[in-house]
Scaffold this motif. Structure first.
Motif, short mmCIF file in Angstrom:
data_model
loop_
_atom_site.label_atom_id
_atom_site.label_comp_id
_atom_site.label_asym_id
_atom_site.label_seq_id
_atom_site.Cartn_x
_atom_site.Cartn_y
_atom_site.Cartn_z
N TRP A 152 34.60 45.82 31.45
CA TRP A 152 35.45 46.04 32.62
C TRP A 152 36.72 45.20 32.57
CZ3 TRP A 152 35.66 49.53 36.44
CH2 TRP A 152 34.58 50.40 36.55
N ARG A 153 36.61 43.98 32.10
CA ARG A 153 37.79 43.12 32.01
C ARG A 153 38.83 43.75 31.09
NH1 ARG A 153 41.60 40.30 32.24
NH2 ARG A 153 41.74 38.10 32.78
N GLN A 154 38.38 44.24 29.94
CA GLN A 154 39.30 44.86 28.99
C GLN A 154 39.83 46.19 29.50
OE1 GLN A 154 40.46 43.53 25.91
NE2 GLN A 154 41.90 45.16 26.40
N PHE A 155 38.97 46.98 30.10
CA PHE A 155 39.39 48.28 30.62
C PHE A 155 40.46 48.14 31.69
CE2 PHE A 155 38.42 51.27 34.23
CZ PHE A 155 39.21 52.30 33.76
N LEU A 156 40.24 47.25 32.66
CA LEU A 156 41.21 47.10 33.75
C LEU A 156 42.52 46.51 33.25
CD1 LEU A 156 38.81 45.91 36.60
CD2 LEU A 156 39.75 48.21 36.23
N THR A 157 42.47 45.66 32.24
CA THR A 157 43.70 45.14 31.63
C THR A 157 44.47 46.28 30.96
OG1 THR A 157 42.72 42.96 31.25
CG2 THR A 157 44.63 43.54 29.92
N ASN A 158 43.76 47.13 30.22
CA ASN A 158 44.41 48.28 29.58
C ASN A 158 44.99 49.22 30.63
OD1 ASN A 158 43.45 47.19 27.21
ND2 ASN A 158 41.86 48.73 26.88
N LEU A 159 44.25 49.40 31.72
CA LEU A 159 44.69 50.27 32.81
C LEU A 159 46.02 49.78 33.38
CD1 LEU A 159 43.21 52.61 34.65
CD2 LEU A 159 43.13 50.76 36.31
N VAL A 219 51.56 55.75 40.24
CA VAL A 219 50.35 56.40 39.75
C VAL A 219 49.11 55.62 40.19
CG1 VAL A 219 49.02 56.93 37.67
CG2 VAL A 219 51.42 57.61 37.83
N ALA A 220 49.19 54.30 40.14
CA ALA A 220 48.03 53.48 40.56
C ALA A 220 47.68 53.75 42.01
CB ALA A 220 48.34 52.00 40.35
N ARG A 221 48.69 53.89 42.87
CA ARG A 221 48.41 54.17 44.28
C ARG A 221 47.73 55.53 44.44
NH1 ARG A 221 50.59 51.96 48.70
NH2 ARG A 221 52.31 51.04 47.51
N LEU A 269 34.75 50.25 43.58
CA LEU A 269 35.31 48.96 44.02
C LEU A 269 36.26 48.39 42.97
CD1 LEU A 269 35.37 46.33 45.79
CD2 LEU A 269 33.40 45.58 44.43
N LEU A 270 35.80 48.32 41.73
CA LEU A 270 36.59 47.69 40.68
C LEU A 270 37.87 48.47 40.38
CD1 LEU A 270 33.69 46.65 38.28
CD2 LEU A 270 35.07 45.14 39.71
N VAL A 271 37.76 49.78 40.29
CA VAL A 271 38.95 50.58 40.00
C VAL A 271 39.93 50.55 41.16
CG1 VAL A 271 39.79 52.92 39.55
CG2 VAL A 271 37.77 52.09 38.36
N SER A 272 39.43 50.70 42.39
CA SER A 272 40.35 50.72 43.54
C SER A 272 41.03 49.38 43.74
CB SER A 272 39.61 51.14 44.81
OG SER A 272 38.60 50.21 45.16
N GLN A 273 40.31 48.27 43.55
CA GLN A 273 40.94 46.96 43.71
C GLN A 273 42.00 46.73 42.65
OE1 GLN A 273 40.49 44.57 46.25
NE2 GLN A 273 39.59 46.42 47.09
N ALA A 274 41.72 47.12 41.42
CA ALA A 274 42.72 46.98 40.36
C ALA A 274 43.95 47.83 40.66
CB ALA A 274 42.12 47.38 39.02
N CYS A 275 43.73 49.07 41.10
CA CYS A 275 44.86 49.96 41.39
C CYS A 275 45.67 49.46 42.58
CB CYS A 275 44.35 51.37 41.65
SG CYS A 275 43.81 52.24 40.16
N LEU A 276 45.01 48.89 43.58
CA LEU A 276 45.74 48.36 44.73
C LEU A 276 46.62 47.18 44.33
CD1 LEU A 276 42.99 48.63 47.49
CD2 LEU A 276 45.12 49.95 47.35
N VAL A 330 40.98 40.22 39.30
CA VAL A 330 39.93 40.93 38.57
C VAL A 330 38.76 39.99 38.28
CG1 VAL A 330 39.35 41.99 36.34
CG2 VAL A 330 41.40 42.72 37.59
N ASP A 331 39.06 38.79 37.83
CA ASP A 331 37.98 37.84 37.50
C ASP A 331 37.15 37.48 38.72
OD1 ASP A 331 38.44 37.72 34.78
OD2 ASP A 331 39.82 36.02 34.91
N ARG A 332 37.82 37.29 39.87
CA ARG A 332 37.06 36.92 41.07
C ARG A 332 36.21 38.09 41.56
NH1 ARG A 332 39.12 33.41 39.02
NH2 ARG A 332 37.08 33.64 38.06
N VAL A 333 36.71 39.30 41.49
CA VAL A 333 35.90 40.45 41.89
C VAL A 333 34.71 40.60 40.93
CG1 VAL A 333 35.86 42.95 42.23
CG2 VAL A 333 37.84 41.64 42.97
N LEU A 334 34.95 40.41 39.65
CA LEU A 334 33.86 40.47 38.68
C LEU A 334 32.83 39.36 38.93
CD1 LEU A 334 35.81 41.32 35.40
CD2 LEU A 334 34.28 42.84 36.68
#
Length: 234
Positions: free
Chosen positions: A88-95, A105-107, A146-153, A216-220
């Motif tokens: 997840w850490r790598q995926f959200l960074t790539n995102l 687009v993120a919104r 949760l993880l995707v929406s928080q990253a996108c926000l 991201v780290d704190r949500v994880l």
């Protein structure tokens, strides 16, 4: 007949195709943001009438959906066998690296999610990492959202702040000044931190990336606490 419109071939214009329309919309999104171009601008970019866009792709929302799908196809998915948190850490960074090139687009993804066609492979792998870690299916779905929406926000916040960079600089400068009231020690500490960042261009430039990584780290961390509870049978 005199006055008859020339064909696109005769005029030396390339054919209008769905792919060419989406390519042009993608370029407009990179330059202006997904919410800041019009169908008329898009038609102008492909040397056609707006009705041609409708004919080949559909209305503006349909075009935007296609743009979002195209952007989603750009980021790289980490290997499926990675440990869930590292994945997840790598995926959200790539995102973030991809989404920040296409403001807005993120919104859209945070509000509506991706289409099944574009987002299916990502969701499948994301869910499998969580199921393998120990989450039941319903909670895995909640964690995934949760993880995707928080990253996108957070990426959306970055989009908005970059657009308002001049106003942001003025406000940040104010927060970097020492407080008038000496009893406001917490505010003084914050002001010192802001002042140090503003004084270091390299550190200031990396602010968004640092904030994103921290969030991201704190949500994880929170997800890990919940996973530990599950694995202990709590």
């Amino acid at each position: 007949m005199p006055g008859r419109p020339r064909s696109r071939d005769a005029a030396g214009l390339p054919a209008v195709t769905p792919d060419r329309i989406i390519d042009a919309a993608l370029e407009l999104t990179a330059r202006h943001g997904v919410e800041s171009w019009t169908l008329r601008q898009l038609a102008g970019a492909v040397d056609a009438y707006p009705a041609v866009i409708y004919h080949h792709v559909g209305d503006r929302d349909t075009v935007v959906t296609a743009v979002v799908d195209r952007v989603i196809a750009m980021y790289e998915l980490p290997p499926a066998e990675m440990e869930w948190r590292s994945w997840w850490r790598q995926f959200l960074t790539n995102l973030r690296l991809v989404f920040m090139r296409y403001p807005g687009v993120a919104r859209r993804v945070a509000l509506n999610g991706p289409s099944v066609e574009a987002g299916g492979p990502t969701v499948d792998r994301a869910m499998r990492t969580l199921l393998r870690a120990g989450f039941e299916q319903d909670e895995a779905a909640m964690v995934c959202r949760l993880l995707v929406s928080q990253a996108c926000l957070f990426i959306s916040l970055e989009d908005d702040q970059r657009k308002a960079s001049e106003v942001k600089a003025q406000i940040s400068g104010g927060w970097g000044e020492p407080p008038v009231d000496p009893d406001l020690s917490g505010l003084a500490t914050l002001s010192e931190s802001v002042h140090e960042r503003l004084a270091d261009p390299e550190k200031n430039r990396d602010y968004f990336a640092e904030l994103f990584d921290y969030a991201v780290d704190r949500v994880l961390d929170g997800v890990q606490v919940r996973l530990d509870e599950i694995n202990r049978g709590s």
